[in-house]
Design an enzyme around this catalytic site. Structure first.
Site, PDB file in Angstrom:
ATOM      1  N   GLU A 137       3.969   2.073  -2.460  1.00 25.24           N
ATOM      2  CA  GLU A 137       4.435   3.091  -1.456  1.00 25.24           C
ATOM      3  C   GLU A 137       5.309   2.371  -0.390  1.00 25.24           C
ATOM      4  OE1 GLU A 137       0.628   0.620   0.051  1.00 25.24           O
ATOM      5  OE2 GLU A 137       1.653   1.193  -1.799  1.00 25.24           O
ATOM      6  N   CYS A 181      -4.134  -2.004  -4.725  1.00 24.56           N
ATOM      7  CA  CYS A 181      -4.593  -3.611  -4.073  1.00 24.56           C
ATOM      8  C   CYS A 181      -5.927  -3.512  -4.025  1.00 24.56           C
ATOM      9  CB  CYS A 181      -3.540  -3.814  -2.865  1.00 24.56           C
ATOM     10  SG  CYS A 181      -3.637  -5.403  -2.395  1.00 24.56           S
ATOM     11  N   HIS A 184       2.133  -2.680  -4.106  1.00 20.23           N
ATOM     12  CA  HIS A 184       2.222  -1.518  -3.174  1.00 20.23           C
ATOM     13  C   HIS A 184       3.281  -0.909  -3.395  1.00 20.23           C
ATOM     14  CE1 HIS A 184      -1.110  -2.739  -0.322  1.00 20.23           C
ATOM     15  NE2 HIS A 184      -0.976  -3.823  -0.739  1.00 20.23           N
TER      16      HIS A 184
END
Length: 182
Positions: A163, A73, A161
């Site tokens: 994660e 990002c 993202h």
């Protein structure tokens, strides 16, 4: 053991990036972005997301290391900005579930996700022009540059993202990055 450092740009998911890397089986540390690269020993670097390009400290200095770098990002935007690309406001701000089309199935970071994947992304700001030497490796209906790579310099980035649990196959992206660092 492979060691990957996450440079914390004050993102709300930075701790999840460290956890995702530990889950892949690498040694991981999270360091503040004011930490000079000379003080960090690592086989790879993740530039975390964060709220503001003005609060990225020494993050751009990590691009000069001779190890793979993965921007997430804001981290990807920082790479683009530092190397002559262009970052602008996105048409679609806020977090949302986005279908991403993989443009290069041979790309070492995101190619294994082809032909498409669903991700959790924020597009308040985004890369609108990749730097020289980079290839746009993914796009979506809301963002023209969802991912970019420069394998010759071992620099990679995604707008989304990987994660967070909302991203399908996010762990695979981290596994792909770790393989670049070994």
């Amino acid at each position: 053991m492979t060691r990957i450092v996450v440079v914390d740009n004050h993102g709300q998911f930075t701790h999840l990036e460290g956890r995702a890397l530990r889950d892949v089986g690498v040694e991981t540390a999270i360091v503040d972005n004011e930490t000079p690269p000379a003080e960090v020993e690592a086989d790879g670097v993740v530039l975390s997301g964060g709220p503001d390009m003005d609060r990225t400290g020494h993050s751009a200095d990590y691009l000069d290391r001779d190890v793979p770098v993965f921007g997430i990002c804001l981290g990807m935007q920082l790479i683009a900005n530092a190397l002559g690309g262009r970052v602008g406001s996105g048409d679609y701000g806020g977090y949302a579930d986005v279908t991403v089309e993989i443009l290069d199935d041979a790309d070492p970071l995101v190619g294994s996700l082809a032909p498409e994947t669903r991700v959790w992304a924020s597009h308040a700001d985004e890369v609108v022009e990749v730097p020289e030497g980079f290839t746009r490796t993914a796009k979506s209906d809301v963002c023209g540059v969802e991912a970019m790579s420069d394998p010759d310099r071992d620099l990679y980035g995604v707008q989304w993202h990987p994660e967070v649990a909302h991203t399908e196959r996010g762990q695979e992206v981290f596994e792909n990055f770790v393989s670049l660092c070994e």
